[in-house]
Design a protein around this motif. Structure first.
Motif: not given
Lengths: 438, 249
Positions: A7-11
Motif C-alpha cells: 500500500l505504501r509503494t503502490t502507484g
C-alpha cells in the motif's frame, strides 16, 4: 510483499483520488434526475467504465514495469509468475473496486433509498472487465518499457472504450465494450443480460490472448518465432471470442432491446385494476381516480373496457384486456388523465422509415382518445410525452372526426389502428397539407 | 556434490554457443570461480540458479534437476542466487527489498520480514534498513544483494561477483561473512586476494571450457617457480588461462 509495503509503494495512492473524483463527478451528474431504482442505475457502473478501467490497465502496466526493472523474473523465484503478478496487482483491482463502490455510493446519495438492490449482473461484468483490463495492462507492461507502456495503454484503452459509441455503422460495435448506455431511469425495464454477457465474451478474447502470449514467451525459440506465434495465437483467440460476442448483437440498432421487469408490481384493485412498479406507488392513488373518470368515457365511445391498466415496458407481454400506461415524474391530474386515455391505443410497431414520407400518424388516434376521455385541446397540446398527440396540426383532424356519429368515429378509430399496425397507409390520420402558393 | 552439470549445451543465440558439452561437479565447500571476462562464468552460475535453461543436458542438485518442472520449485528453494546486475523494486526500503526476495524464494511474509533484519545485520546494513535501496551507493546495493541471498537460508549460494564495487573494508567484511557460512558457496570474482584463507576449491573457466578444477593448493602450485608468495594466485591464474587444453587436478 507485505500489505503495508504494497500500500505504501503502490502507484494507486496518487492515482486513486483522480479516478474516484472523475467517477463521482460523472455519476453525480448522470444520476441527479433519476429515480431510486438500482436495476436501472447500476448501469452507471458500466457508464463510468472508461474512467476507471483504463486507469487500472495503466496502473497495472506501471507495476509490471517495476517488476521488470527489478529483474524479479531473473532471481530464480520459487513463487510462480501468477503469484508474483498478483502480489503487485491486487492494489490495482482494489482501485477498480473502489471506483465501482464510489459510483454506487454516489448513486445512492443522489437518488435516495431504493426498493431493490444493485444489479448483480452489472457488478459481475464490471468486476470481470477490471480483471481483464488489469491483465492486459500488466501484459503490455511486461513487454514495453514502463515509460512507454503506461501512457500507451491508458490512451489506447480509453479510446477503445469510448470510440465505438460514436460509430453508427456497425451499430453492434458499441455493445462490445461494456460501456453501458442503456436508458436507465425507466423503472419498467431492467438490464438486458446480453448487454452484460457480450462485453465479457469480448474481454475473454483479450484475456486469452494475453495468457497464451505469456505461455509462448516461455518457449525456447528464436524471438521472431515467439513473436509470430504469439501474434497468430492472439489473433485466433480474439477472432473466436469476437465472433461469439458479435453473433447475439449483430441485429441491434442502438440501445439494447429493453428487458421487462419481472418482479411483482403494486396494484389497486378495482375496475379496471391499476398496477405500477413499486417505485411509482405514490401515483397509484391519483391514477386510480383518473381512471375512474376517463375509462367510463372511453367505454361510452365504444371501446372495450379494460380489466387492467399497467405501467409496464413495451417489452412486457400483456393480454388484450390490459392497457399499457406511460408515466413520468411530477404528473398533474390532467397528465394522468391523458395517460389513461392514450393507454387505450395498442402498440403500433415501428414501420419502415427508409423514406421521409409519413403515411399515418398514431398521434391523431391518441388525441382522439384524449378528447373522448374528456380532455380539451389546450390540455392535449401540453401532452408532449403521449404518443405525439400534442402536435397542434392534429387538432383539426380530430375536430373533423368528432363531428361524425359515434359509430362512425369508432369505425374510423378501429380501421386506422389496424392500418397502422399493419404498416399500411392511413391517410385519414394525416393532417391536411398547407396549400402550395404560386 | 552440490551442483553438477552434465553435458550442458547453451547459447544465447542459436549459432553462437557459450557452453558445449559442459560437464562439471562443483564440490562441497567454498568454490571460487575464476576466468576472464566473457568466459561464461555468469552464464554457468545463472544456469546453476535455474534462471537460464540449458538447450540440452541437465543441471542437477541432489536428485533434482532444473529441466524437470516438478523439481524446479524444490531446486530453487535450496539455491540462493546473487546476479551480477543488482536491481531492486523501486520505492522499497532495504529491509522491504530483502523481505520481498525472501518471499519470492518461498518464505511466508512474516518469516521473510522477521529474518530480513538479521540478514541486513550480517552485511552491516541494519542501520540503513529503512532507507530506500535506490538511494544507496553501488557497494551498499551489492551488500543488499548479499543479504537477499542470505535471508532464506538456502543450502547453496551462487554469487556472481559479490564484491564488485565494494571498498577494501567491505570486502574484508564480506570474506568474514563467507568464512562463517555453513552453506556451500560458488562465487565468481576477479579478486584473487586471500584465496587460500577464504576458499576450498578453484574452478577456472575460459571460453566456455574448464581450464582447472581442483583444490586451492593444487591451483597455487601451477604458478611458475619463483613467483612471490603474495602473487601466487595471480600467477597461477595466468598460467591456467594461457594453457591450450584443460588443466584439471
Amino acid at each position: 510483499m507485505r500489505l503495508a509495503t504494497a500500500l505504501r509503494t503502490t502507484g494507486g495512492v496518487w492515482i486513486a483520488p483522480l479516478v474516484l473524483g472523475w467517477v463521482w463527478l460523472v455519476t453525480a451528474h448522470e444520476a441527479s434526475n433519476e429515480p431510486a431504482y438500482w436495476a436501472g442505475n447500476t448501469v452507471l457502473v458500466g457508464h463510468t467504465l472508461p474512467f476507471y478501467a483504463p486507469a487500472c490497465a495503466a496502473f497495472a502496466a506501471w507495476e509490471a514495469g517495476r517488476l521488470r526493472r527489478a529483474g524479479v523474473h531473473r532471481l530464480g523465484a520459487v513463487r510462480g509468475r501468477y503469484a508474483i503478478a498478483f502480489s503487485v496487482l491486487w492494489p490495482v483491482a482494489l482501485l477498480g473496486v473502489a471506483a465501482v463502490v464510489a459510483c454506487l455510493i454516489t448513486v445512492r446519495l443522489q437518488t435516495g433509498v431504493a426498493h431493490d438492490w444493485p444489479h448483480p449482473g452489472v457488478l459481475a461484468m464490471a468486476g470481470y472487465l477490471i480483471v481483464v483490463h488489469t491483465a492486459v495492462g500488466y501484459g503490455l507492461g511486461m513487454m514495453l518499457p514502463r515509460i512507454l507502456a503506461t501512457p500507451v495503454i491508458l490512451v489506447v484503452d480509453y479510446l477503445c472504450l469510448v470510440m465505438p459509441v460514436t460509430i453508427t455503422s456497425p451499430m453492434w460495435l458499441r455493445e462490445l465494450t461494456g460501456w453501458l448506455d442503456a436508458p436507465y431511469g425507466d423503472v419498467t425495464i431492467t438490464v438486458n443480460p446480453m448487454a452484460l454477457v457480450v462485453p465479457m465474451l469480448m474481454a475473454t478474447g483479450f484475456l486469452a490472448a494475453v495468457l497464451v502470449s505469456a505461455q509462448i514467451a516461455q518457449w525456447r525459440r528464436n524471438r521472431f518465432v515467439r513473436i509470430g506465434a504469439a501474434a497468430v495465437a492472439s489473433a485466433v483467440c480474439l477472432g473466436v471470442f469476437t465472433a461469439s460476442a458479435v453473433a447475439p448483437v449483430r441485429n441491434w440498432t442502438g440501445d439494447p432491446p429493453p428487458q421487462a421487469r419481472t418482479d411483482a408490481p403494486v396494484c389497486a384493485d378495482g375496475s379496471p385494476r391499476v398496477c405500477v412498479p413499486v417505485e411509482a406507488a405514490a401515483s397509484l392513488g391519483p391514477l386510480t381516480e383518473a381512471s375512474k373518470e376517463v375509462v367510463p368515457r372511453l367505454v361510452g365511445a365504444g371501446l372495450t373496457p379494460p380489466k387492467e391498466l399497467a405501467f409496464v415496458s413495451e417489452a412486457a407481454h400483456i393480454d388484450k384486456q390490459t392497457w399499457r400506461l406511460f408515466l413520468y415524474r411530477d404528473m398533474r391530474d390532467v397528465d394522468l388523465e391523458a395517460s389513461v386515455a392514450a393507454s387505450a391505443l395498442p402498440v403500433i410497431p415501428p414501420c419502415d422509415t427508409s423514406t421521409d414520407v409519413q403515411e399515418g400518424n398514431m398521434g391523431t388516434l391518441a388525441a382522439w382518445l384524449m378528447v373522448k376521455g374528456g380532455l380539451d385541446e389546450e390540455a392535449i397540446r401540453g401532452q408532449s410525452s403521449e404518443k405525439r398527440a400534442a402536435d397542434p396540426r392534429l387538432a383539426s383532424v380530430v375536430r373533423k372526426v368528432t363531428k361524425l356519429s359515434p359509430e362512425e368515429q369508432l369505425s374510423w378509430y378501429t380501421r386506422n389502428v389496424r392500418l397502422l399496425q399493419q404498416c399500411k397507409p392511413a391517410p385519414e390520420t394525416m393532417p391536411a397539407s398547407p396549400p402550395v402558393e404560386g | 556434490m552440490p551442483i553438477g552439470f552434465q553435458s550442458v549445451n547453451f547459447g544465447y543465440r542459436r549459432r553462437v554457443p557459450v557452453l558445449q558439452r559442459f560437464t562439471i561437479d562443483f564440490p562441497r565447500g567454498r568454490t571460487v570461480f575464476l576466468g576472464p571476462n566473457g568466459a561464461g562464468k555468469s552464464t554457468v552460475l545463472a544456469l546453476a540458479a535455474s534462471v537460464l535453461r540449458p538447450d540440452s543436458g541437465t543441471v542437477v542438485y541432489g536428485r533434482k534437476t532444473t529441466t524437470r518442472r516438478a523439481d524446479l520449485t524444490a531446486f530453487r528453494r535450496r539455491i540462493a542466487w546473487l546476479p551480477q546486475q543488482i536491481e531492486s523494486v523501486p520505492r522499497l526500503t532495504a529491509r522491504e527489498q530483502v523481505a520481498y526476495v525472501g518471499w519470492l524464494k518461498g518464505m511466508n511474509r512474516r518469516d521473510a520480514w522477521d529474518r530480513s533484519l538479521g540478514a541486513l545485520e550480517r552485511v552491516e546494513l541494519a542501520d540503513l534498513a529503512g532507507q530506500k535501496v535506490r538511494r544507496m551507493s553501488g557497494g551498499q546495493q551489492r551488500r543488499i544483494g548479499v543479504a537477499q541471498s542470505l535471508v532464506h537460508e538456502a543450502e547453496v549460494l551462487l554469487l556472481d561477483e559479490p564484491t564488485a564495487g565494494m571498498d577494501p573494508r567491505q570486502r574484508r567484511v564480506f570474506h568474514e561473512i563467507l568464512s562463517g557460512l555453513d552453506q556451500h558457496v560458488v562465487l565468481s570474482t576477479h579478486d584473487v586476494a586471500d584465496l587460500e584463507e577464504t576458499y576450498d576449491h578453484v574452478v577456472v573457466l575460459d571460453r566456455g571450457a574448464v581450464r582447472f578444477a581442483g583444490e586451492v593448493r593444487d591451483f597455487l602450485a601451477l604458478a611458475p617457480h619463483g613467483t612471490a608468495p603474495g602473487r601466487l594466485a595471480e600467477a597461477a591464474y595466468y598460467a591456467t588461462v594461457r594453457e591450450e587444453g584443460p588443466v584439471c587436478a
